[in-house]
Design an enzyme around this catalytic site. Sequence first.
Site, PDB file in Angstrom:
ATOM      1  N   SER A 156     -14.620 -46.015   7.140  1.00 15.09           N
ATOM      2  CA  SER A 156     -15.118 -47.066   6.255  1.00 15.09           C
ATOM      3  C   SER A 156     -16.064 -46.505   5.193  1.00 15.09           C
ATOM      4  CB  SER A 156     -15.879 -48.117   7.071  1.00 15.09           C
ATOM      5  OG  SER A 156     -16.967 -47.533   7.758  1.00 15.09           O
ATOM      6  N   CYS A 157     -15.949 -45.204   4.926  1.00 17.17           N
ATOM      7  CA  CYS A 157     -16.924 -44.582   4.028  1.00 17.17           C
ATOM      8  C   CYS A 157     -16.665 -44.913   2.566  1.00 17.17           C
ATOM      9  CB  CYS A 157     -16.932 -43.065   4.217  1.00 17.17           C
ATOM     10  SG  CYS A 157     -15.365 -42.272   3.791  1.00 17.17           S
ATOM     11  N   GLY A 158     -15.526 -45.522   2.248  1.00 19.43           N
ATOM     12  CA  GLY A 158     -15.278 -45.899   0.870  1.00 19.43           C
ATOM     13  C   GLY A 158     -14.425 -44.902   0.123  1.00 19.43           C
TER      14      GLY A 158
END
Length: 275
Positions: free
Chosen positions: A114-116
């Site tokens: 979910s780090c982008g």
Amino acid sequence: MGRVTERRRVVRIRNGVAGVRPDTLVAEEPLEIRLNGKPLAITMRTPGDDFALAVGFLVSEGVLARSEDVQAVTYCEGATEDGSNTYNVVNVQLAAGVPVPDITLERNVYTTSSCGLCGKASLDAVRTATRFPGTAADPVRISADLLGELPDRLRAAQKVFDRTGGLHAAGLFTADGELVDIREDVGRHNAVDKIVGRALQAGRLPLAGSVLLVSGRASFELAQKAVMAGIPVLAAVSAPSSLAVDLALDSGLTLVGFLRGPDMNIYAGEERITF
């Protein structure tokens, strides 16, 4: 030290009859990981093997590669306002000469799904950071029949799961099917970090020739942790993510999903699986 399990009141209904009884639940508490005294990350975990979890996390971050990289791992005293120790804050002190990464909000560019970041940026980050780039050349082979037996062996060794039903597990096996280590945690990524951390503490990195089996799915994060620890084979009882498959293909990791007895899907590195 927090307990691995806790008891809670539950109303249990069986065959339409309600009754009150205590139930055993897996414990979940936050763990703050500090590096040289500075806050680095917080993860929700099952208490136990906290030092291994911390150093295993730092292996996946590309900070550690050898046991000699660590000067000390300690619980931080005075973690609360009254000065008591919660055993929920761990500090890893690096040995002299070990580079200290820049601890910023952008530091975690490849450790979580979910780090982008996506696609090539995440793959490049792992390729650049790994200390053990020889995964693709690892000659290990394992038979499909033996691989299909590993989930039952892992399940049989899950002691806390038997009492709670609420834990993920990660197991480290040899190519001959010997269970080398098993860790349980509410987070499957924590279970893997604990295994990698224990291996680093024992001076066994990279984990060449080994098979990592995880309960649940195989995310990019778990594939990344396998690559960072030099593990050539990652198997999961559920599905992999698309980016996990991309990373496996990019790094030479053998990735197996939906491993259920004799049935499995091999998404990358099929040359290591013999029939």
